[in-house]
Design a protein around this motif. Structure first.
Motif, PDB file in Angstrom:
ATOM      1  N   GLN A   3       0.829  -1.205   0.000  1.00 60.87           N
ATOM      2  CA  GLN A   3       0.000   0.000   0.000  1.00 60.87           C
ATOM      3  C   GLN A   3       0.863   1.255   0.000  1.00 60.87           C
ATOM      4  OE1 GLN A   3      -2.784  -0.274   3.267  1.00 60.87           O
ATOM      5  NE2 GLN A   3      -4.136  -1.624   2.104  1.00 60.87           N
ATOM      6  N   LYS A   4       1.973   1.233   0.727  1.00 58.42           N
ATOM      7  CA  LYS A   4       2.873   2.391   0.734  1.00 58.42           C
ATOM      8  C   LYS A   4       3.431   2.650  -0.655  1.00 58.42           C
ATOM      9  CE  LYS A   4       5.602   1.047   4.026  1.00 58.42           C
ATOM     10  NZ  LYS A   4       6.669   1.004   5.038  1.00 58.42           N
ATOM     11  N   GLN A   5       3.867   1.606  -1.327  1.00 58.90           N
ATOM     12  CA  GLN A   5       4.403   1.763  -2.682  1.00 58.90           C
ATOM     13  C   GLN A   5       3.320   2.261  -3.640  1.00 58.90           C
ATOM     14  OE1 GLN A   5       5.718  -2.279  -3.089  1.00 58.90           O
ATOM     15  NE2 GLN A   5       7.872  -1.723  -2.836  1.00 58.90           N
ATOM     16  N   THR A   6       2.109   1.741  -3.491  1.00 61.19           N
ATOM     17  CA  THR A   6       0.998   2.144  -4.356  1.00 61.19           C
ATOM     18  C   THR A   6       0.683   3.624  -4.182  1.00 61.19           C
ATOM     19  OG1 THR A   6       0.060  -0.084  -4.260  1.00 61.19           O
ATOM     20  CG2 THR A   6      -1.420   1.702  -4.903  1.00 61.19           C
ATOM     21  N   VAL A   7       0.587   4.074  -2.938  1.00 57.80           N
ATOM     22  CA  VAL A   7       0.266   5.480  -2.664  1.00 57.80           C
ATOM     23  C   VAL A   7       1.395   6.382  -3.144  1.00 57.80           C
ATOM     24  CG1 VAL A   7      -0.109   7.174  -0.816  1.00 57.80           C
ATOM     25  CG2 VAL A   7      -1.325   4.984  -0.774  1.00 57.80           C
ATOM     26  N   LEU A   8       2.626   6.013  -2.864  1.00 56.18           N
ATOM     27  CA  LEU A   8       3.766   6.833  -3.287  1.00 56.18           C
ATOM     28  C   LEU A   8       3.837   6.924  -4.812  1.00 56.18           C
ATOM     29  CD1 LEU A   8       6.138   8.507  -2.339  1.00 56.18           C
ATOM     30  CD2 LEU A   8       7.505   6.417  -2.281  1.00 56.18           C
ATOM     31  N   ASN A   9       3.621   5.829  -5.492  1.00 58.46           N
ATOM     32  CA  ASN A   9       3.607   5.833  -6.955  1.00 58.46           C
ATOM     33  C   ASN A   9       2.492   6.740  -7.477  1.00 58.46           C
ATOM     34  OD1 ASN A   9       4.455   4.880  -9.573  1.00 58.46           O
ATOM     35  ND2 ASN A   9       2.542   3.726  -9.612  1.00 58.46           N
ATOM     36  N   HIS A  10       1.316   6.678  -6.873  1.00 60.23           N
ATOM     37  CA  HIS A  10       0.197   7.531  -7.299  1.00 60.23           C
ATOM     38  C   HIS A  10       0.549   9.011  -7.091  1.00 60.23           C
ATOM     39  CE1 HIS A  10      -4.081   8.405  -8.109  1.00 60.23           C
ATOM     40  NE2 HIS A  10      -3.833   9.439  -7.311  1.00 60.23           N
TER      41      HIS A  10
END
Length: 64
Positions: A3-10
């Motif tokens: 989830q951290k990677q997903t949010v940061l990528n977004h």
């Protein structure tokens, strides 16, 4: 992808994210918790702005 990677990528690609975007697009129900964890790890903080929608409901918008 976490989830951290997903949010940061977004945030890096779109520039901002809200709870509704996180929940409807990625199924992330606790966006504020993910932002808190990211702020503890990243050298640059993620800023939050309190917004109000057309019906008077308040929500947070997060930006890098």
């Amino acid at each position: 992808m976490t989830q951290k990677q997903t949010v940061l990528n977004h945030l890096r690609t779109k520039g901002h994210i809200t709870h509704m975007i996180a929940y409807s697009t990625y199924g992330i129900a606790r966006l504020a918790a993910v932002i808190h964890l990211l702020n503890a790890e990243l050298p640059k903080r993620i800023n939050s702005t309190l917004k109000t929608d057309g019906r008077g409901h308040k929500y947070a918008e997060y930006r890098l």
